[in-house]
Structures are given as C-alpha cells and as structure tokens.
Design an enzyme around this catalytic site. Structure first.
Site, short mmCIF file in Angstrom:
data_model
loop_
_atom_site.label_atom_id
_atom_site.label_comp_id
_atom_site.label_asym_id
_atom_site.label_seq_id
_atom_site.Cartn_x
_atom_site.Cartn_y
_atom_site.Cartn_z
N THR A 93 42.43 41.96 45.78
CA THR A 93 43.58 42.87 45.74
C THR A 93 44.82 42.03 45.48
OG1 THR A 93 42.53 44.29 47.37
CG2 THR A 93 44.87 44.63 46.99
N LYS A 168 44.43 51.00 43.84
CA LYS A 168 44.12 50.41 45.16
C LYS A 168 45.34 50.44 46.08
CE LYS A 168 42.35 47.62 48.31
NZ LYS A 168 41.30 47.99 49.24
N LYS A 243 49.51 43.09 53.87
CA LYS A 243 49.53 42.52 52.50
C LYS A 243 49.53 43.63 51.45
CE LYS A 243 46.30 40.69 49.26
NZ LYS A 243 44.95 40.27 48.94
P1 NAD Z 1 38.55 35.86 52.87
O1 NAD Z 1 39.77 35.10 53.21
O2 NAD Z 1 37.56 36.17 53.95
O3 NAD Z 1 37.74 35.11 51.70
C1 NAD Z 1 38.33 34.45 50.62
C2 NAD Z 1 37.43 33.29 50.21
O4 NAD Z 1 38.04 32.65 49.08
C3 NAD Z 1 37.29 32.21 51.30
O5 NAD Z 1 35.92 31.97 51.54
C4 NAD Z 1 37.99 30.99 50.70
O6 NAD Z 1 37.41 29.77 51.09
C5 NAD Z 1 37.81 31.26 49.22
N1 NAD Z 1 38.76 30.53 48.37
C6 NAD Z 1 40.11 30.39 48.52
N2 NAD Z 1 40.63 29.65 47.52
C7 NAD Z 1 39.58 29.31 46.71
C8 NAD Z 1 39.46 28.57 45.51
N3 NAD Z 1 40.53 28.00 44.95
N4 NAD Z 1 38.25 28.42 44.97
C9 NAD Z 1 37.15 29.00 45.54
N5 NAD Z 1 37.19 29.72 46.68
C10 NAD Z 1 38.39 29.88 47.26
O7 NAD Z 1 39.05 37.22 52.17
P2 NAD Z 1 38.24 38.60 52.05
O8 NAD Z 1 38.41 39.41 53.28
O9 NAD Z 1 36.88 38.31 51.53
O10 NAD Z 1 39.12 39.33 50.92
C11 NAD Z 1 39.08 38.94 49.56
C12 NAD Z 1 39.93 39.89 48.76
O11 NAD Z 1 39.44 41.24 48.92
C13 NAD Z 1 41.41 39.94 49.20
O12 NAD Z 1 42.22 40.05 48.08
C14 NAD Z 1 41.48 41.19 50.08
O13 NAD Z 1 42.78 41.77 50.09
C15 NAD Z 1 40.47 42.09 49.39
N6 NAD Z 1 39.84 43.11 50.26
C16 NAD Z 1 39.41 42.79 51.50
C17 NAD Z 1 38.83 43.78 52.29
C18 NAD Z 1 38.33 43.46 53.69
O14 NAD Z 1 38.02 44.40 54.44
N7 NAD Z 1 38.21 42.19 54.07
C19 NAD Z 1 38.68 45.08 51.81
C20 NAD Z 1 39.11 45.37 50.51
C21 NAD Z 1 39.69 44.38 49.74
#
Ligand code: NAD
Length: 297
Positions: A93, A168, A243
């Site tokens: 997102t 979204k 966010k």
């Molecule tokens: P998270 O922080 O749990 O996971 C992000 C992952 O990205 C981590 O494992 C991190 O190590 C990795 N990362 C960061 N920089 C990196 C790089 N340069 N190269 C490779 N890996 C890298 O986040 P999440 O909860 O999985 O959310 C991910 C996205 O989905 C966000 O944009 C969030 O807003 C969106 N989202 C989350 C949810 C939810 O319920 N968690 C729901 C809908 C949307």
C-alpha cells in the site's frame, strides 16, 4: 509460471505459501534471514538478492512496507534485472503518485507494470483469500489476474495504473471512520447503562450494521474471532491504519477533495499510535474513547 516475490513479512510470508500450495514456482527474497527460512519451509526457492530473484521470472511481486522501499527495490533491482516479458506487480500500500512514476519507469524500460494492493489482512494472506484491487490497462488484466489468483478470493480491476492504490485508500478511509463510529457508539451505550451484548444484537440487525461492528467488533465478546478478544493483538495494526489514513489525507489535500471525517480519523489514530499503541489492532481505539487505556497494559 515462475514468480519472484520480494518482501516476506506479515503479508508476504502467507502470500508465497499460498502460491507454493497452488504449485507455482516461487523464488523469494527478503533482507531478513528468518523470513527467507520461513519461505523455504513453505516450499519456495530463495535468492540471495532481489536482483537474483527477478532474473528469469515471468512475474515479479513486491510486498514491502512503504513507498521508499518499493521505489528503491523497483529502481535498483526489479526494473533493471527483470526480463523484457516480465509482469511487475506491486501489492504494497503506497501513494498513487509513486505507483504511477514507477509504472512509467517500468514501461519505458519495456516492462508491464500493475498495482494490486490488498484487503484481507494476515489471515487472508495465509488462507489465500485476499481481495486485490488492480490498476492496469484493461488488455493486461487477465494476465494480472492469473498471476494473483492463488492468493485471492477476488481480483478486481479498479482502472488504469494507480487506480488500485486509489481504491485501497478510499476503502480504508471508510473502514477507519466506521470503526470510530462503532467505538463511539459502544462508549456512549456504556454511559447509558446499555448492556453491550444486547446493544450489539440490536445494532447488528439495524441500520448501524457494518463490517467494523459484525466482523471486528471492538467490544470483547459478541464476535469471538475479533481482535478485541485477544487483547487487541493480531488483526490490522493501528500503525498501518494511520499510514493508510496519511496516504488518503495527502491525496485529499493534493486533489482538493473534502474529507473532514478522514482528517479526524487520522488525528485520532495518530494520537493513539503516538501514545504507544501502534502495534495493537485499530479497534483498540475504543479504550482511548472510554478513557480506559490502562486496560490495554
Ligand atoms: P511487514 O513489515 O511485516 O513486512 C515487510 C517485509 O519487507 C519485511 O519482511 C522486511 O524485511 C521486508 N523488506 C523491507 N525492505 C526490503 C528490501 N529492500 N528488500 C527486501 N525485503 C525488504 O509488512 P506487512 O504487514 O507484510 O505489509 C506489507 C505491505 O502490505 C504494506 O504496504 C502494508 O501497508 C500492506 N498491507 C498490510 C496489511 C496487514 O494486515 N499487515 C493488510 C493490507 C495491506
């Protein structure tokens, strides 16, 4: 179909497992060694860098925290190292402008790009029941849908590039405002000595019925699966809601849209996050409104 998947956090870890379960060949990458180990146990191949993961992939999917991570990974690894026929999909997102800029950069390098943010949370990612909101040209949608279908209960085209992100943030603004409305109603019901279980029974069958009430009821008890029954752990984090509301308010201010309730929702969620509750489910804001933050200790 060989899929490179970058970003194996709360969401990405479940999404790669769903792809692997469906028999897709997945090459996963994350900067966290623990996340890579998790992907291996879920049946994925892992790569030592994002560049190595995308080389030879038919589809590249990114699921990263925020716009700066997506920009860096797309500009430094995904666009330069993917093949000319690769389909690049960002499921994170992020803001519409960054999405469009990255899409244009990808297109000028001859790649096909789409945005496909999701709804459904960690459980939806784990179970393969996410809703994807897609921004891409109509003629490319079938290909995007085929790439995402093992992780999805619905894949819906919102419009051209960036439209998925727009859908979204508008959806999550509804969610934030409706949750705050439900929390305020429970706080008032309590002051009026209404039994919360009885109030739930009535509102859930009346015009106050909404997803925030009947799926994520902030008052513990009436909906056993809601995070309120787990001390507001798991679920959709307050920090992520804040966010998403920042993204919708930035978009509102840029476009001149009038979103006073969205602005108020952001103020409340930013306050709640600033008080140290960013890691609780966003329905925990009920305890702020009740003046019972101590119950969250
Ligand atoms: P998270 O922080 O749990 O996971 C992000 C992952 O990205 C981590 O494992 C991190 O190590 C990795 N990362 C960061 N920089 C990196 C790089 N340069 N190269 C490779 N890996 C890298 O986040 P999440 O909860 O999985 O959310 C991910 C996205 O989905 C966000 O944009 C969030 O807003 C969106 N989202 C989350 C949810 C939810 O319920 N968690 C729901 C809908 C949307």
């Amino acid at each position: 179909m060989r899929t490179a998947f970058i970003g194996l956090g709360n969401m990405g870890s479940g999404m790669v497992a769903s792809l692997a379960r469906a028999g897709r060949e997945v090459v996963a990458f994350d900067i966290s060694a623990e996340a890579l180990e998790g992907a291996r146990s879920a049946g994925c191949e892992t790569a030592t860098s994002a560049a190595a993961a995308v080389a030879g992939a038919d589809v590249v999917i990114t699921m990263l925290p925020a716009a700066r991570h997506v920009s860096q990974v797309w500009r430094e690894a995904v666009i330069p190292n993917s093949g000319p026929d690769a389909l690049l999909i960002d499921c994170s997102t992020i803001d519409v402008d960054t999405t469009r800029a990255l899409g244009e950069a990808a297109q000028s390098a001859g790649r096909l790009a789409a945005d496909a943010p999701v709804s459904g949370g960690i459980a939806g990612a784990r179970d393969g029941t996410l809703a994807f909101m897609v921004g891409c040209g109509e003629e490319h949608f079938a290909r995007v849908e085929a790439a995402l279908s093992p992780m999805a209960r619905a894949v819906i085209r919102a419009g051209d590039l960036g439209a998925g992100q727009a859908a979204k943030i508008c959806n999550n603004m509804i969610l934030a405002v409706s949750m705050l409305g439900v929390c305020e109603a429970f706080a008032l019901a309590e002051k009026l000595s209404l039994d919360p279980e009885r109030f739930f029974e009535i509102a859930s069958k009346s015009s106050g019925q909404c997803w925030s009430l009947t799926n994520y009821c902030p008052w513990p008890g009436p909906v056993p699966s809601a995070p309120s029954n787990r001390d507001y752990h798991g679920g959709f984090l307050t920090s992520l809601m804040a966010k998403d509301l920042r993204l919708s308010q930035e978009a509102a201010s840029r476009t001149g849209a009038s979103t006073p309730l969205g602005a108020q929702a952001l103020a409340l969620y930013a306050l709640f996050e600033g008080l140290g509750y960013g890691q609780r489910d966003f329905s925990a804001v009920l305890q702020l409104l009740r003046g019972r933050l101590a119950d969250l200790a």
